[in-house]
Design a protein around this motif. Structure first.
Motif, short mmCIF file in Angstrom:
data_model
loop_
_atom_site.label_atom_id
_atom_site.label_comp_id
_atom_site.label_asym_id
_atom_site.label_seq_id
_atom_site.Cartn_x
_atom_site.Cartn_y
_atom_site.Cartn_z
N ALA A 377 0.83 -1.21 0.00
CA ALA A 377 0.00 0.00 0.00
C ALA A 377 0.86 1.26 0.00
CB ALA A 377 -0.93 -0.01 1.20
N LYS A 378 0.37 2.30 -0.65
CA LYS A 378 1.09 3.58 -0.73
C LYS A 378 0.25 4.74 -0.18
CE LYS A 378 4.39 1.65 -3.33
NZ LYS A 378 3.74 0.35 -3.64
N TYR A 379 -1.03 4.49 0.09
CA TYR A 379 -1.93 5.53 0.57
C TYR A 379 -2.77 4.98 1.73
CZ TYR A 379 -0.95 7.54 -4.06
OH TYR A 379 -0.34 8.04 -5.18
N PHE A 380 -3.22 5.91 2.59
CA PHE A 380 -4.17 5.53 3.64
C PHE A 380 -4.99 6.75 4.04
CE2 PHE A 380 -0.79 7.34 6.17
CZ PHE A 380 -1.44 7.91 7.26
N PHE A 381 -6.14 6.50 4.64
CA PHE A 381 -6.96 7.57 5.22
C PHE A 381 -7.90 6.96 6.25
CE2 PHE A 381 -9.53 5.96 1.74
CZ PHE A 381 -10.84 5.98 2.23
N HIS A 382 -8.44 7.80 7.12
CA HIS A 382 -9.39 7.38 8.14
C HIS A 382 -10.74 8.05 7.89
CE1 HIS A 382 -5.57 6.56 10.30
NE2 HIS A 382 -6.27 5.59 10.88
N ASP A 383 -11.79 7.30 8.21
CA ASP A 383 -13.11 7.93 8.18
C ASP A 383 -13.40 8.54 9.55
OD1 ASP A 383 -13.95 5.92 9.90
OD2 ASP A 383 -14.97 4.75 8.34
N SER A 384 -14.58 9.11 9.70
CA SER A 384 -14.93 9.81 10.94
C SER A 384 -15.04 8.89 12.14
CB SER A 384 -16.24 10.57 10.76
OG SER A 384 -17.28 9.67 10.38
N ASP A 385 -15.13 7.58 11.92
CA ASP A 385 -15.22 6.61 13.02
C ASP A 385 -13.86 6.01 13.37
OD1 ASP A 385 -18.01 6.88 13.27
OD2 ASP A 385 -18.32 5.50 11.58
N GLY A 386 -12.82 6.44 12.68
CA GLY A 386 -11.48 5.92 12.96
C GLY A 386 -11.10 4.69 12.16
N ASN A 387 -11.98 4.27 11.27
CA ASN A 387 -11.64 3.13 10.42
C ASN A 387 -10.60 3.56 9.38
OD1 ASN A 387 -13.65 1.34 11.59
ND2 ASN A 387 -15.17 2.62 10.54
N MET A 388 -9.62 2.69 9.13
CA MET A 388 -8.56 3.04 8.19
C MET A 388 -8.73 2.27 6.88
SD MET A 388 -4.43 3.06 8.73
CE MET A 388 -4.14 1.30 8.49
N TYR A 389 -8.46 2.96 5.77
CA TYR A 389 -8.53 2.35 4.45
C TYR A 389 -7.20 2.59 3.75
CZ TYR A 389 -13.48 2.65 5.61
OH TYR A 389 -14.71 2.54 6.24
N THR A 390 -6.75 1.61 2.99
CA THR A 390 -5.48 1.73 2.29
C THR A 390 -5.68 1.53 0.79
OG1 THR A 390 -4.94 -0.64 2.49
CG2 THR A 390 -4.26 0.82 4.30
N ALA A 391 -4.69 1.98 0.02
CA ALA A 391 -4.75 1.83 -1.44
C ALA A 391 -3.33 1.71 -1.99
CB ALA A 391 -5.46 3.01 -2.08
N SER A 392 -3.21 0.99 -3.08
CA SER A 392 -1.90 0.81 -3.70
C SER A 392 -1.64 1.80 -4.81
CB SER A 392 -1.78 -0.62 -4.25
OG SER A 392 -1.88 -1.55 -3.20
N SER A 393 -2.69 2.50 -5.26
CA SER A 393 -2.53 3.49 -6.33
C SER A 393 -3.38 4.71 -6.03
CB SER A 393 -2.94 2.89 -7.68
OG SER A 393 -4.33 2.61 -7.68
N LEU A 394 -3.07 5.81 -6.72
CA LEU A 394 -3.81 7.05 -6.50
C LEU A 394 -5.27 6.91 -6.92
CD1 LEU A 394 -3.81 10.01 -5.68
CD2 LEU A 394 -3.04 10.59 -8.00
N SER A 395 -5.52 6.23 -8.03
CA SER A 395 -6.91 6.06 -8.48
C SER A 395 -7.72 5.24 -7.48
CB SER A 395 -6.94 5.38 -9.86
OG SER A 395 -6.29 4.11 -9.80
N GLU A 396 -7.14 4.18 -6.96
CA GLU A 396 -7.81 3.37 -5.95
C GLU A 396 -8.08 4.19 -4.71
OE1 GLU A 396 -7.16 -0.73 -3.29
OE2 GLU A 396 -5.54 0.04 -4.58
#
Length: 410
Positions: A377-396
């Motif tokens: 993975a190269k990207y990550f972000f959190h939603d308002s509940d603290g759940n984390m999401y990852t992505a391997s590309s900018l489009s994803e």
């Protein structure tokens, strides 16, 4: 006949009285007037009296000098009539000689009889085995005054204050910054803010993790990242150097040789490890997420041409939310200046890691920096509940943001 008899008589007299006559001549030639002997005796008596007075005068003068010196000596020790004005004394490195420390006190006008003080400390430590006053003395900044007395000043420089029995127990959570640590110590009367800042910026400590750290223009606080989170006990008005040493001693226990070897295997310096760990600490409190975020940061660092920045908001937040409020009108730089070295958002000009750590990470964050998760993975972000999401590309990454957190600005 008469003449002959007369001459014979003279000769006879001479024969009879020759020796006596010679004695009389000698006595007559060496004798002095009767009054001369009396004058000599009187002169000798006057000289004897003058010598006696002179002797007693010198005895009195020497006694006075000795007494004054003794008073000064005792005043250095007991501080009977000492000035209460505070003198700032600082050592950038540990002092290993008692004589050197006393020389510094003397040069700052805090004591007058330094040779006596040196002897006093040697004798005192020889016969009183508790709370030794002799070297070494912690590097740091000390606010001293003569009223402390020699023992009080040396005790302060030893890094503890046995004049105070008040103990404060304070907890410093993971993720605290240097400004927050200083404020908590100052608010609880442990240390003065300015003294702490001076120690943090300039004092050398004999710990492997921090021995090569020097103040840098682009780093707000030299020891940011190294004041390890834990619960500590401090004396009220404790020496700033002693306080900081407690944090660093704890860090020395946490950051073991195993960690050092692991950092070398990853091709990271300990400073880079602590910087990554601090970012991980600020991005999440979840141990599992920490390892993933660490992996993402290091994946981006491994490919700077495609990912010149690490893309973390926490680094610029450190400057705007933690550093900026603590800056004063006398600070070396503005928050805008520091932002040019800490803003790692996608649009920033900072390549790779920021100039330094952004908080004091805990053990979990340090281990996450050293043992990242296995992910591409190269990207990550959190939603308002603290759940984390990852992505391997900018489009994803953009797709997931739109799906799970469309309110985020990316």
């Amino acid at each position: 006949m008469d003449n002959l008899e007369f001459r014979s008589g003279n000769e006879k007299n001479k024969d009879i009285y020759f020796s006596n006559g010679a004695e009389d001549e000698v006595k007559t030639s060496s004798s002095k007037p009767a009054g001369s002997s009396t004058k000599t005796k009187k002169r000798k008596k006057r000289n004897s009296v003058a010598s006696t007075y002179l002797f007693f005068f010198f005895v009195i003068v020497i006694s006075m000098i000795v007494s004054v010196y003794a008073i000064f000596c005792m005043n250095d020790i007991l501080a009977i009539t000492k000035n209460t004005s505070t003198v700032t004394v600082s050592f950038s490195q540990e002092i290993k000689s008692t004589d050197e420390a006393i020389d510094v006190l003397s040069s700052n006008g805090l004591i007058k009889c330094k040779q006596f003080c040196k002897l006093f400390v040697k004798l005192r430590d020889k016969f009183i085995h508790s709370s030794a006053l002799g070297a070494p003395y912690d590097a740091g900044v000390y606010y001293l005054n003569g009223k402390m007395g020699l023992e009080g000043m040396l005790v302060n420089m030893k890094g503890y204050n046995n004049a105070s029995s008040d103990v404060v127990k304070l907890t410093f959570p993971e993720g605290y910054t240097v400004p927050e640590v200083i404020k908590k110590l100052d608010d609880n009367d442990v240390c003065d803010r300015e003294a702490l800042l001076s120690v943090i910026e300039s004092t050398s400590f004999n710990f492997e993790l921090t021995e090569d750290l020097t103040a840098q223009e682009n780093v707000p606080y030299r020891l940011e990242g190294y004041l390890f989170p834990d619960t500590y006990e401090f004396y009220v008005d404790e020496s700033p150097a002693s306080v900081i040493r407690k944090f660093l001693e704890q860090g020395d226990k946490v950051y073991t040789d195993k960690y050092s070897q692991r950092a070398k295997k990853l091709g990271l310096s300990s400073y880079e490890v602590m910087t990554i760990a601090s970012i991980v600490q600020r991005e999440t409190g979840d141990v599992k997420q920490m390892k993933i975020i660490s992996a993402i940061i290091q994946n981006r660092l491994a490919n700077p041409s495609q990912y010149p920045t690490i893309g973390c908001q926490s680094t610029s937040d450190y400057i705007t939310k933690k550093v900026k409020p603590s800056l004063s009108s006398t600070s070396s730089h503005t928050s805008e200046y520091y932002l040019t070295y800490y803003n790692t958002n996608s649009s920033s000009t900072v390549v790779g890691l920021p100039a330094g750590p952004i908080c004091n990470p805990g053990k979990d964050a340090i281990e996450a920096a050293l043992y990242p998760a296995d992910t591409d993975a190269k990207y990550f972000f959190h939603d308002s509940d603290g759940n984390m999401y990852t992505a391997s590309s900018l489009s994803e990454f953009k797709e997931k943001v739109q799906q799970y957190a469309p309110y985020l600005e990316y």
